[in-house]
Write a protein that holds these residues in place. Structure first.
Motif, PDB file in Angstrom:
ATOM      1  N   CYS A 263       9.354  -7.680  -1.432  1.00  0.00           N
ATOM      2  CA  CYS A 263       9.859  -7.518  -0.074  1.00  0.00           C
ATOM      3  C   CYS A 263       8.864  -8.124   0.923  1.00  0.00           C
ATOM      4  CB  CYS A 263      10.057  -6.026   0.193  1.00  0.00           C
ATOM      5  SG  CYS A 263      10.451  -5.619   1.877  1.00  0.00           S
ATOM      6  N   CYS A 266       7.248  -5.248   3.485  1.00  0.00           N
ATOM      7  CA  CYS A 266       6.206  -4.306   3.049  1.00  0.00           C
ATOM      8  C   CYS A 266       5.316  -4.901   1.956  1.00  0.00           C
ATOM      9  CB  CYS A 266       6.855  -3.020   2.540  1.00  0.00           C
ATOM     10  SG  CYS A 266       7.865  -3.289   1.071  1.00  0.00           S
ATOM     11  N   GLY A 270       7.152  -0.838  -0.539  1.00  0.00           N
ATOM     12  CA  GLY A 270       8.325   0.004  -0.298  1.00  0.00           C
ATOM     13  C   GLY A 270       8.541   0.272   1.178  1.00  0.00           C
ATOM     14  N   CYS A 271       9.751   0.002   1.643  1.00  0.00           N
ATOM     15  CA  CYS A 271      10.078   0.272   3.044  1.00  0.00           C
ATOM     16  C   CYS A 271      11.588   0.402   3.157  1.00  0.00           C
ATOM     17  CB  CYS A 271       9.552  -0.843   3.953  1.00  0.00           C
ATOM     18  SG  CYS A 271      10.407  -2.410   3.731  1.00  0.00           S
ATOM     19  N   CYS A 274      13.805  -2.671   1.879  1.00  0.00           N
ATOM     20  CA  CYS A 274      13.994  -2.839   0.427  1.00  0.00           C
ATOM     21  C   CYS A 274      14.400  -1.525  -0.216  1.00  0.00           C
ATOM     22  CB  CYS A 274      12.729  -3.384  -0.199  1.00  0.00           C
ATOM     23  SG  CYS A 274      11.280  -2.373   0.112  1.00  0.00           S
TER      24      CYS A 274
HETATM   25 ZN   LIG Z   1      10.029  -3.395   1.706  1.00  0.00          ZN
END
Ligand SMILES: [Zn+2]
Lengths: 348, 779
Positions: A263, A266, A270-271, A274
């Motif tokens: 992604c 991030c 992880g955000c 995504c």
């Molecule tokens: Zn992300």
């Protein structure tokens, strides 16, 4: 010199001259055709050889000195005149400049060309097919017979010509390209083009652009697919991008795999974008289904192939950092102008 | 599909952590698109005991209930419930609790008395219970303070999984997913129950055998008023089902657990034997949800001696379903042929869970497991009295074989897995390998060839185990397509000339399309299912779409317009569709305030652009007056036809101001060219520049009305004077004598310096050829 005038005073007159006219008068007076020195030189013939030599040298010296002084003064006056002219011509260069009228290519054209460039460098030729495509090429030939559940995956636009459809993907060009190769190997093509599906939201538009890829040869494997696509994606998104493959499903490939990249928002941690996975899907691909090879005129027992399809908009959104696809097709000139700068990576 | 972590755990001897489960699912091709919890909202719901119950002083229908909580704490709650008496144990939700219906509880004032939170009914928790009043009187002996989340087995993790069509053919079942996870994790499975032994009662007849290979029915006597076991309810709630009736709950549970949808009929409503047959055209059925269906001969139905009971594999009828007072059910366990069910549910647009299972394909062997599981669940809920008669009609479809060729699998995957590893992987994934064949597991309707075996081996080892390499091939030149390359050169040329490229949708509305009619385009191709009114046809010209860009921008801001598009236009001759290439350029012709001053755009910018493009692309094209009158949307005095290879191919000029007004620009220049799919014809042959001096001669000509520059230029060209290198207009003005045009003639020779006589001779010839046109030198 008149006997009462010294060379020094002549030279001083020249130095004092305050106009071109005054200078010209002095030139005529002393070294012009009828100037005093010129006259004196003409009269030298009347003198004895000895006197002529002495007087001649003297006059020559005087003439030389006067000419030099005149030239020097002229140069000074020319410089002065030029300085005045230039001063009067000065411009306010803090005003905005007149920019060249240069138009921009649409960001999606630039993105398409960039993808094409990477793939052409990898040895892919370009291939094309019609946007209004036959249902056979768009579905049947790609292992999607009528009533195949996979036809649900792509909500199609139909037209009032029997048997035709707005192509839902560039995959029909796989069949067309194979047919045009008449069994020759290798088939190694990419097919960029407009495609249509009945979707309209921030991440889907009803008309969008795909690039299809197809390689058919003896001994083509999933490893060739993963290697080629990894090379392409690194070239497009930078060498540091993370990539992974997941099993997926397309009727025209078996096995089918989807490719994810880390992604961009991030960087993989992880955000929201995504969905906390750290990955975003970039393309679908797989080993060409034997039925598709057959429909293209190739023997699946003897050859194999891989194929992939990638949305150009998706790559553009990632590279330009866009979150709404629709803006790309709204053609707001203020928006398109913003693609002016940053012309490094995306322009090839 | 929602997969429950705990439900999966019912089938596996060990259960790894959720992140490992996600990885495993994705390795198998089940994309996990979301993850959530079930039961976490029950973490504050606690078991309490009623100490006393007294009437509310100011409200007849309310009571004050004092409950003892964990640690002997007593809380007073106001309730309108009709039960909850001293000594009863109840579920209490303190303030802050969010109920399944979304309500978040607070301290409420009920007729002057503060009531913190609520005492709960089973329904408020989303459950069904055998309870004789409003509130859920808990019979268990858990200590006070026990959380509701604990009695339902703890908080569960749910995986929202996207099923691709192939996976839907065989993995719509917790058991099947668990089997594959067990294979890749090497964790043992909990064994399945033994097969149900169907009896030979004559309860059913199958007439449409080709659509239903196995049809089983089992009679079961049940106790009315019962409910499903709490754990069954919990799993069903977790994956999104409502709790309906134990018989229905059981069919739902078995459907997700084994992938086998069951149907429960009320035995009272069935005139045995059941007949599985094709519907008769026009036969009608009122479904469970009340909709009435008209059937045809393609629909498979479950009928009895008098009526249709259900649309097979899709939905049951209203009149034969179970009710609260049902005492005997007829449980259907069948294996239908998927394509028939798929067509039927598509045709009737009935997307039910059962249809999504049967329509994709189910495991015929589940017909033998399902009744055992169903009976055990009903027994567990103390609902089942007895299993009665049963029948199974039909045979299990034969196993299928596909060629097993490990070398081909290696070649397709590009790996060096040895035969033993491949064999082991396939066996783990459920195949039996016999010689050069693989016996396909009965539920794997997707498997057709060695390609599918290769995929399963890949899924078993994971795609990370595939090496990444570039193909080794005979090198060949990559080729571009000349016609498309021309499009690209054209785009570059127009953009380089200062125009912004736009890409518009190829859909348009007939009204807009007709506005720019020129007769060049064929009939329109209509989109039969457009998303919008204004996207009903495929555009026949580019200009309408590009003009919409003008409108869009001009209604938002006052920028100058300098845009172009190179794209496809569509037309048809009968059923023959044509896609052609078109260029459209639009330029707003308005002076722009600004300093330093900019040149005012004019239609000459577009005619010049056209000439430049022809030169650049080697087009055999020219501008000419229209053969008839100019199209009505163009300014008749400021437009020309564009000719390519002698045929009309477009136009350049100004739009009529009243058309421009429609787009909020008074004056607009347009250039539209439909160009052929050709290679670029232009090759530069620059030659060597002449060493000899060029001579310019300016002729100030007076030209009569009706004569234009092109007439003069053509007349001069006819003379074919080799030394005349350029003819350029340098000035034009109107005087009382008429129009004066000054033309600069440039003469040059490659062989020698031209003399005055040479030039004068040429000029006289030129003047002589102009004389018949009425053109002469200005005195
Ligand atoms: Zn992300």
């Amino acid at each position: 010199m008149t006997e009462s005038t010294s060379l020094a005073s002549v030279l001083e007159d020249i130095a004092r001259a305050d106009s071109e006219t005054a200078l010209q008068d002095l030139r005529l007076k002393w070294v012009g055709k009828k100037g005093w020195i010129t006259q004196q030189m003409k009269e030298l013939g009347a003198l004895s050889p000895e006197d002529r030599r002495v007087r001649g040298a003297e006059l020559n010296e005087w003439r030389q000195a006067v000419l030099e002084a005149l030239a020097e003064k002229e140069a000074v006056m020319r410089d002065e005149a030029e300085r005045r002219t230039l001063a009067s011509e000065s411009l306010d260069l803090t005003l905005p400049g007149r920019r060249p009228a240069v138009g921009l290519l649409h960001p999606l054209t630039r993105m398409r060309r960039r993808i094409e460039d990477v793939l052409v460098r990898l040895g892919f030729s370009l291939a094309y097919g019609p946007q209004i495509e036959s249902e056979w090429y768009n579905f049947e030939a790609l292992n999607m017979p009528v009533d195949h559940p996979a036809r649900d995956m792509q909500d199609s636009f139909f037209v009032d010509v029997p048997g035709l459809v707005l192509r839902t993907h560039t995959s029909p060009v796989q069949i067309r390209a194979m047919q045009q190769h008449h069994g020759r190997l290798p088939v190694k093509v990419i097919a960029p083009g407009m495609t249509y599906r009945r979707d309209d939201d921030a991440t889907h538009v009803p008309m969008f652009q795909q690039v299809e890829g197809l390689v058919v040869d003896t001994h083509i494997s999933l490893a060739d697919l993963t290697g080629t696509l990894t090379a392409m994606v690194r070239e497009l998104l930078g060498p540091e991008v993370g990539t992974r493959f997941r099993p997926s499903y397309f009727p025209f490939t078996e096995p089918s795999v989807e490719m994810d990249v880390t992604c961009a928002v991030c960087q993989g941690s992880g955000c929201r974008v995504c969905k906390d996975t750290g990955w975003v899907e970039i393309l679908g691909s797989g080993i060409v289904h034997p039925v598709v090879l057959k429909n293209g005129g190739y023997d699946p027992e003897r050859v194999s192939g891989f194929a992939f399809g990638m949305g150009i908009e998706r790559v553009a959104m990632r590279i330009f950092g866009l979150d709404d696809l629709r803006l790309l097709y709204q053609n707001d000139l203020r928006y398109l102008e913003r693609f002016q700068s940053g012309g490094g990576l995306d322009i090839q | 599909m929602i997969l429950s972590h705990r439900w999966l755990g019912r089938h596996l001897k060990e259960m790894p952590a959720p992140d490992v489960v996600v990885q495993g699912l994705e390795q198998l091709g089940l994309e996990v698109v979301g993850q959530s919890l079930y039961g976490d909202i029950f973490d504050t719901v606690e078991l309490v005991e009623v100490v006393s119950r007294t009437p509310h002083p100011d409200a007849d229908h309310l009571s004050l209930v004092d409950v003892r909580r964990e640690g002997d704490k007593v809380t007073r709650i106001v309730t309108g419930a009709n039960n909850g008496f001293a000594g009863e144990r109840l579920w209490y939700a303190p303030p802050g609790t969010t109920l399944p219906d979304g309500r978040t509880l607070d301290v409420r004032d009920l007729r002057g008395i503060a009531s913190p939170g609520m005492l709960l009914s089973p329904e408020e928790l989303g459950y069904a219970a055998e309870s004789s009043g409003d509130l859920w009187v808990w019979a268990g002996d858990e200590p006070l303070g026990t959380r509701f989340s604990a009695v339902i087995g703890g908080i569960d993790t749910l995986y929202e999984v996207e099923l691709t069509p192939n996976i839907a053919q065989y993995l719509q079942s917790v058991r099947k997913v668990a089997e594959e996870l067990s294979a890749i994790w090497d964790i043992p499975l909990v064994p399945v129950t033994e097969a149900f032994a169907y009896q030979r009662a004559s309860l059913a007849v199958v007439e449409a055998e080709e659509r239903c290979s196995l049809y089983g029915v089992v009679e079961m006597r049940i106790r009315p008023g019962g409910v499903s076991p709490l754990w069954v309810q919990t799993f069903l709630r977790a994956v999104g089902h409502r709790i309906i009736h134990p018989a229905v709950d059981v069919t739902n549970f078995v459907m997700w657990d084994l992938g086998e949808p069951l149907h429960a009929f009320d035995a009272r409503r069935v005139d045995a034997p059941i007949v599985v047959r094709m519907a008769r055209d026009g036969e009608r059925l009122t479904l469970l949800d009340g909709t009435e269906l008209e059937l045809d001969g393609e629909d498979l139905v479950i009928a009895d001696q008098h009526k249709v009971l259900a649309l097979a594999g899709i939905m049951g009828g209203k009149d034969s379903g179970v009710a609260d007072d049902t005492e005997e059910i007829v449980l259907e366990c069948a294996h239908f042929e998927a394509p028939g069910i798929f067509k039927s549910y598509k045709k009737h647009n009935l997307v039910t869970d059962a249809a999504l299972h049967f329509g994709k394909g189910t495991d015929p062997l589940a017909v033998f497991q399902a009744p055992v599981l169903a009976a055990s669940l009903l027994r567990d809920g103390r609902v089942l009295h007895a299993v009665g008669g049963s029948t199974l009609v039909g045979t299990v479809p034969p196993e299928r074989l596909v060629a097993y060729d490990p070398a081909r699998i290696r070649a397709l995957m590009g790996t060096d897995w040895d035969d033993r590893a491949i064999r082991a992987a396939l066996e783990k994934m459920g195949y039996q390998l016999v010689g050069e064949s693989a016996v396909v597991p009965r539920h794997r309707h997707d498997v057709e060839s060695v390609y599918d075996l290769a995929e399963d081996v890949g899924r078993y080892f994971g795609l990370d185990s595939i090496p990444r390499k570039l193909p080794v091939q005979t090198a060949a030149m990559a080729e571009r397509q000349p016609a498309e390359s021309l499009d690209e050169v054209l785009r570059d040329a127009v953009a380089g000339a200062g125009y912004q490229e736009v890409i518009t949708r190829t859909f348009t509305a007939p009204e807009l399309d007709e506005r720019f009619e020129t007769g060049l385009a064929g009939a329109a191709v209509a989109v039969t299912n457009p998303l919008r009114e204004e996207e009903r046809i495929m555009r026949r010209h580019l200009l309408p779409s590009v003009m919409e860009v003008v409108r869009y921008n001009r209604s938002r801001h006052d920028l100058p317009i300098r845009i172009f598009e190179v794209g496809r236009v569509f037309g048809r001759d009968g059923d023959q569709v044509r896609e052609e290439r078109e260029l459209a350029v639009v330029l707003s012709l308005e002076p722009r305030a600004g300093y330093p001053p900019q040149e005012e755009p004019s239609v000459y910018d577009l005619t010049g652009l056209f000439d430049y493009l022809c030169e650049r692309l080697g087009w055999n094209a020219e501008r000419r007056p229209f053969s008839g009158s100019a199209p009505p949307f163009l300014h008749p005095g400021r437009s020309q036809a564009l000719m390519m290879d002698g045929r009309e191919a477009g136009y350049v000029g100004e739009l009529r101001p009243r058309i421009g007004d429609l787009y909020r620009v008074r004056r607009l220049g347009v250039l539209v060219l439909r160009y052929p799919s050709l290679e670029i014809g232009a090759v530069s042959h620059p030659g060597r520049p002449s060493r000899f001096q060029a001579v310019d001669r300016d002729l100030s000509l007076v030209i009569p009305e009706g004569v234009n520059y092109q007439g003069i230029r053509d007349a001069i060209r006819q003379l074919e004077i080799p030394e005349l290198r350029h003819t350029t207009p340098v000035d034009r003005f109107e005087g009382d004598f008429g129009t004066s045009l000054t033309v600069r003639l440039t003469f040059q020779s490659d062989q020698r310096t031209l003399t005055d006589e040479d030039v004068e001779g040429a000029v006289s010839r030129i003047l002589a050829v102009l004389e018949p046109l009425g053109v002469g030198l200005r005195q």
